[in-house]
Design a protein around this motif. Structure first.
Motif, mmCIF file in Angstrom:
data_model
loop_
_atom_site.group_PDB
_atom_site.id
_atom_site.type_symbol
_atom_site.label_atom_id
_atom_site.label_comp_id
_atom_site.label_asym_id
_atom_site.label_seq_id
_atom_site.Cartn_x
_atom_site.Cartn_y
_atom_site.Cartn_z
ATOM 1 N N SER A 165 31.940 26.354 -50.190
ATOM 2 C CA SER A 165 31.846 27.726 -50.689
ATOM 3 C C SER A 165 33.210 28.385 -50.841
ATOM 4 O O SER A 165 33.285 29.582 -51.126
ATOM 5 N N MET A 166 34.275 27.604 -50.667
ATOM 6 C CA MET A 166 35.617 28.174 -50.754
ATOM 7 C C MET A 166 36.475 27.541 -51.835
ATOM 8 O O MET A 166 37.209 28.233 -52.542
ATOM 9 N N SER A 167 36.413 26.222 -51.967
ATOM 10 C CA SER A 167 37.352 25.560 -52.880
ATOM 11 C C SER A 167 36.703 25.063 -54.165
ATOM 12 O O SER A 167 37.321 25.083 -55.223
ATOM 13 N N GLY A 168 35.459 24.581 -54.103
ATOM 14 C CA GLY A 168 34.814 24.026 -55.289
ATOM 15 C C GLY A 168 35.335 22.671 -55.698
ATOM 16 O O GLY A 168 35.001 22.161 -56.757
ATOM 17 N N SER A 169 36.162 22.061 -54.859
ATOM 18 C CA SER A 169 36.768 20.772 -55.181
ATOM 19 C C SER A 169 36.260 19.710 -54.214
ATOM 20 O O SER A 169 36.514 19.786 -53.010
ATOM 21 N N ALA A 170 35.525 18.724 -54.729
ATOM 22 C CA ALA A 170 35.018 17.649 -53.888
ATOM 23 C C ALA A 170 36.155 16.834 -53.289
ATOM 24 O O ALA A 170 36.087 16.402 -52.130
ATOM 25 N N LEU A 171 37.220 16.627 -54.072
ATOM 26 C CA LEU A 171 38.357 15.845 -53.572
ATOM 27 C C LEU A 171 39.024 16.537 -52.390
ATOM 28 O O LEU A 171 39.310 15.913 -51.359
ATOM 29 N N ALA A 172 39.290 17.836 -52.527
ATOM 30 C CA ALA A 172 39.966 18.567 -51.458
ATOM 31 C C ALA A 172 39.110 18.621 -50.201
ATOM 32 O O ALA A 172 39.604 18.425 -49.085
ATOM 33 N N ASP A 173 37.807 18.883 -50.356
ATOM 34 C CA ASP A 173 36.924 18.988 -49.201
ATOM 35 C C ASP A 173 36.779 17.646 -48.490
ATOM 36 O O ASP A 173 36.837 17.571 -47.260
ATOM 37 N N PHE A 227 43.366 26.728 -60.156
ATOM 38 C CA PHE A 227 43.447 27.669 -59.041
ATOM 39 C C PHE A 227 42.474 27.312 -57.924
ATOM 40 O O PHE A 227 42.797 27.483 -56.744
ATOM 41 N N PHE A 228 41.287 26.814 -58.257
ATOM 42 C CA PHE A 228 40.369 26.372 -57.215
ATOM 43 C C PHE A 228 40.902 25.119 -56.516
ATOM 44 O O PHE A 228 40.751 24.953 -55.302
ATOM 45 N N VAL A 229 41.505 24.229 -57.287
ATOM 46 C CA VAL A 229 42.137 23.048 -56.680
ATOM 47 C C VAL A 229 43.260 23.470 -55.736
ATOM 48 O O VAL A 229 43.385 22.973 -54.618
ATOM 49 N N LEU A 230 44.073 24.419 -56.192
ATOM 50 C CA LEU A 230 45.168 24.917 -55.358
ATOM 51 C C LEU A 230 44.635 25.580 -54.100
ATOM 52 O O LEU A 230 45.205 25.407 -53.005
ATOM 53 N N ALA A 231 43.547 26.331 -54.226
ATOM 54 C CA ALA A 231 42.953 26.973 -53.050
ATOM 55 C C ALA A 231 42.529 25.926 -52.028
ATOM 56 O O ALA A 231 42.736 26.100 -50.816
ATOM 57 N N GLY A 232 41.938 24.827 -52.499
ATOM 58 C CA GLY A 232 41.536 23.765 -51.588
ATOM 59 C C GLY A 232 42.714 23.120 -50.886
ATOM 60 O O GLY A 232 42.664 22.844 -49.674
ATOM 61 N N GLU A 233 43.790 22.865 -51.612
ATOM 62 C CA GLU A 233 44.983 22.275 -50.997
ATOM 63 C C GLU A 233 45.614 23.232 -49.982
ATOM 64 O O GLU A 233 46.078 22.808 -48.917
ATOM 65 N N LEU A 234 45.641 24.523 -50.306
ATOM 66 C CA LEU A 234 46.189 25.511 -49.372
ATOM 67 C C LEU A 234 45.335 25.616 -48.119
ATOM 68 O O LEU A 234 45.861 25.804 -47.010
ATOM 69 N N MET A 235 44.030 25.499 -48.264
ATOM 70 C CA MET A 235 43.144 25.522 -47.105
ATOM 71 C C MET A 235 43.454 24.372 -46.155
ATOM 72 O O MET A 235 43.478 24.547 -44.927
ATOM 73 N N VAL A 268 41.988 34.776 -57.037
ATOM 74 C CA VAL A 268 41.833 35.485 -55.771
ATOM 75 C C VAL A 268 41.741 34.487 -54.611
ATOM 76 O O VAL A 268 42.355 34.679 -53.553
ATOM 77 N N ALA A 269 40.978 33.414 -54.798
ATOM 78 C CA ALA A 269 40.834 32.412 -53.750
ATOM 79 C C ALA A 269 42.172 31.758 -53.407
ATOM 80 O O ALA A 269 42.503 31.563 -52.225
ATOM 81 N N ALA A 270 42.947 31.422 -54.437
ATOM 82 C CA ALA A 270 44.244 30.781 -54.201
ATOM 83 C C ALA A 270 45.215 31.732 -53.507
ATOM 84 O O ALA A 270 45.907 31.343 -52.553
ATOM 85 N N VAL A 271 45.278 32.981 -53.969
ATOM 86 C CA VAL A 271 46.179 33.960 -53.352
ATOM 87 C C VAL A 271 45.748 34.245 -51.916
ATOM 88 O O VAL A 271 46.583 34.338 -51.000
#
Length: 300
Positions: free
Chosen positions: A113-121, A68-76, A250-253
């Protein structure tokens, strides 16, 4: 003096990891193979036990936070949230000499502070800022190094996927880990600012014109929904409204709703591609967890 089977097994693990990773093998697969090698040396070989540990490595409710954190990063990235953060940072400090570097650092801290994913950021920063930095005469190697360094802040500032994995593995409070990462993550950002300032001494870069205050405030206003996201995540966990795993959902939604209905920069048909990219990244991380469980079981 003869070597014990335990010492030999650990030697197999160390030598196997060095050899397999040296030839470019995926770390998760290398952990599985070295764990299997240890089992064979210890006369403990059992394919059923190997399969059970692979499943046990990812059979955790807390690890649901990872996809879900990975998904949040991709959606961002797909919904314009990341770009608005970068635009806001550029509006305030982009006119300073070497300002795009400061923009990259500021955006990296905010996005961490939003995604937690180094790859996405890192992907978002490089996609948007690297062409701009090259266009303005920034050295390519220096720019790429700065963006990569900014991306590694994501695993420190909450929400952090490595903290989730560490908490599950060691039975440590994930909420406590999240809160403990705020100050070190900010210090990493300050350290990058100092390093970038020192680097600028050897680079000739022009300074730009500062934007009017009204334009800066408008850029900040456009990033309002992006800035609200970390407040909801950290505030919700701090007050006990939801757990770290629920915070990932919550972050992904939140990112999905903002991307589709508020910013309206992502179409519903693009969601499939976002889900596929998130699934690929999640598969890499989760297979690493599964392989680590096999190796750690044999070591224990």
């Amino acid at each position: 003096m003869t070597m014990s089977s335990e010492a030999l097994a650990f030697l197999v693990f160390c030598a196997g990891m060095l050899a397999l990773m040296g030839v470019g093998m995926n770390m998760g697969l290398a952990l599985v193979l070295t764990g299997a090698g240890m089992a064979w040396v210890l006369d403990f070989w059992d394919t059923q036990l190997l399969a059970q540990n692979l499943v046990a490595g990812v059979d955790s409710f807390a690890l649901l936070a990872v996809p879900f954190f990975v998904l949040a990063g991709e959606l961002m990235n797909a919904g314009g949230i990341s770009r608005r953060i970068i635009d806001m940072a550029q509006a305030w400090v982009g006119h300073i000499r070497g300002g795009l570097g400061y923009v990259a650092i500021g955006a990296a801290v905010l996005m961490a502070s939003m995604s937690g994913s180094a790859l996405a950021d890192t992907a978002a920063l490089a996609t948007i800022l690297l062409p701009m930095m090259r266009q303005q005469g920034y050295p390519l190697k220096t720019s790429a190094g700065l963006l990569a360094s900014g991306g590694i802040i994501a695993p420190i500032i909450p929400p952090s996927m490595p903290f989730v994995i560490y908490g599950v593995t060691t039975n440590t409070s994930i909420s406590a880990l999240f809160l403990s990462g705020i100050v070190p993550g900010l210090f990493m950002g300050v350290g990058l600012i100092i390093a970038w300032r020192l680097t600028l001494r050897s680079i000739e870069l022009p300074a730009g014109q500062p934007l009017p205050l009204g334009e800066r405030l408008r850029a900040t206003g456009r990033a309002f929904w992006a800035l609200l996201m970390p407040l909801i995540i950290i505030g919700g966990m701090k007050t006990g409204v939801f757990t770290p795993t629920e915070a990932a959902v919550v972050a992904a939604v939140y990112a999905l709703v903002v991307s589709l209905f508020i910013h309206r920069e992502m179409k519903l048909r693009e969601l499939e591609g976002v889900l596929v990219r998130a699934a690929k990244t999640t598969a890499i991380v989760m297979f690493l967890c599964a392989g680590a469980q096999v190796a750690s079981y044999m070591i224990t």
